[in-house]
Structure formats: C-alpha cells, structure tokens
Scaffold this active site. Structure first.
Site: not given
Length: 287
Positions: A104-105, A149-150, A204, A266
């Site tokens: 993910d991030r 959500h981004w 973000y 995920h």
C-alpha cells in the site's frame, strides 16, 4: 507478537522512527501501508527471521514514529523523504544493502527507495499497488469511485482530519479478528492520535502532488527500477478490475519484474502470511 525481536527508537535526521528488528541473515525491510503500523507484519516477520534480519519500522507520521512539521507542498511526507528515512535507519542498524517489501503506501516508499537509492536496494517486493504516477495517469470514473479516499484525504479545502477524528473506529472499520489482538491495539492507538491522523492525510496530500511529480519525472526520463522486482497482488481486491493485467503496468516501471496473484484481501500480510513469507524468501534467495 514479534517474539525475540528488539524494539528501538532511532533518530534518522528529520524524524525519529519506532522500529522492531530481529532474526539473522541478509536484511529485509518491511514497510506497512495506510492506516496500519509496523504491527501488520507480526505474522510474516517471524517466518522470515530464521533466514533474514527483519526490520519493521513505523513510517514517519505513522504509529509511534515522530510527526515532523509539514509544509505547504507537503514535502516532509513525500515518499522521497520517507525513503531517505529508511536508508538512514538501515545504515544505523549496520545494513548498507538490503531487500525491501512494501504494501500500500509503504509500496510507494519501497519504489522510491529503488529509484533514488539503487545502490542500497538488492530486491524490491511490491504488494497490491502500482506506482502513484501510473494510477493517476489511468484515473477514470471507476478509479475515482473505488479510490475516492485518495482525493478526500488529499484535499485541503475541507480537511479530512475533522471527519476522521470524530469517530476513528467507525471511519477505519476494522477489528482484532483480522489483525490479531495485539496488532489491533497498536493500530487503534495510532488512529486515536490526531497528530497521526493529520500525518496520514499529509501522506496522501504529498501523493497527489510531489510524489506524482517524482514518478512522472522518472517516466519522462526513461528511468526504471533496476533491481529484481516482485509484484504480488490480491485476488479479492481491485487490482485486476482496475488494470486488467496489473503485472503489465509494472513492466513499464521495472526492468526485471515478475509476479502473481495471491488468494487474499488487500492486507496480504494479515490474510496469507505463510504464502507471502514463502514468496519473499524464495524471491530474495533467487529461487
């Protein structure tokens, strides 16, 4: 959780990182995503520890790591800044070269490490993520609907922090059943800290600005990840829905890339730790 691992706080210059590390052998750095902490790896790290020195930090702004002041361009929460943290962290632990796996991030930080610090990264493992530049270049109504959500977390006109802090448990909506009791408590401690929530939003905001610009610059210059790259994605997430063959996306960014899907949601480190640890171990060993 993390039996026989050592807990440290290490000053890396612009931030102080909370980290667990243990095991022995060639070093592997494991980087969590949003909104998790290092504890997301608690099932994977012990499986790698017999063959590897395993390092699991909280990224700057996340978990128990420090939250540096931000700037108007959000650069302190850029993946370039976070990648610099990781090089300093690993050197402080005596590791000049290492493999890195990011989810993910954390995958964006791992990717930036491979671009900016190619001499330090021996192997890159990316979990359930394509580069920010690739995602935004392909952004359409479907992407915006699934990944709204981004843009919510990344905008500044009406900051998301107030909404999230009103009820963090409801907003993030997970529980100990998936994560494990101790990992969930670490996660819950983080999401109930308004400074952490703000830092995660800054991540973000950097993603939509300076991080995308860094990815676009790499593409324009024809730069590619040089080290061997493994991309693993979850069958029960949306990689295939969004990109068809997501491995084809990574082939535009890395010179030596391979990969496959895992039957997982995920959060692969929590859902399929045995399969994930085996894939990482075999890849780093060259099997």
């Amino acid at each position: 959780m993390f039996d026989d691992f050592v807990t440290d706080r290490i000053d890396v210059g612009q931030a102080e990182l909370f980290v667990r590390h243990g095991g022995s052998g060639p070093p592997v750095l494991l980087l969590h995503g949003h909104p998790r902490t290092h504890a997301t790896w608690h099932r994977v790290a012990p499986l790698l520890a017999p063959d590897h020195t395993v390092v699991c930090p909280d990224l700057r702004g996340y978990g128990r790591s420090s939250k540096p002041p931000t700037t108007a361009d959000h650069e302190p929460y850029s993946k370039r800044a976070m990648a610099g943290d990781m090089v300093a962290l690993m050197r402080s632990l005596g590791h000049e070269r290492f493999a890195v796996a990011g989810h993910d991030r954390g995958a964006y930080v791992a990717q930036r490490l491979a671009f900016d610090h190619a001499d330090a990264v021996t192997h890159l493992v990316v979990l359930d993520s394509v580069p920010i530049g690739a995602a935004l270049a392909r952004c359409d109504a479907g992407f915006a609907a699934r990944w709204w959500h981004w843009f919510f977390l990344g905008q500044t006109a009406k900051p998301a922090e107030r909404v999230i802090n009103a009820d963090p448990d409801a907003w993030y909506g997970t529980g100990p059943e998936q994560m494990g009791a101790e990992a969930y408590e670490d996660f819950r401690r983080a999401i109930h800290d308004p400074e952490t929530v703000h830092a995660m939003c800054e991540d973000y905001r950097a993603g939509l600005g300076v991080d995308r610009a860094a990815d676009d610059a790499d593409q324009a210059a024809g730069r590619r990840v040089a080290c061997p790259t493994l991309f693993l994605w979850a069958t029960r997430d949306d990689m295939e829905d969004l990109y068809g063959d997501p491995l084809a996306v990574w082939r535009e960014w890395a010179s030596d890339v391979r990969g496959h899907a895992l039957d997982s949601g995920h959060h692969l480190a929590e859902d399929v730790p045995d399969e994930l640890a085996k894939a990482i171990r075999c890849f780093v060993a060259g099997a």
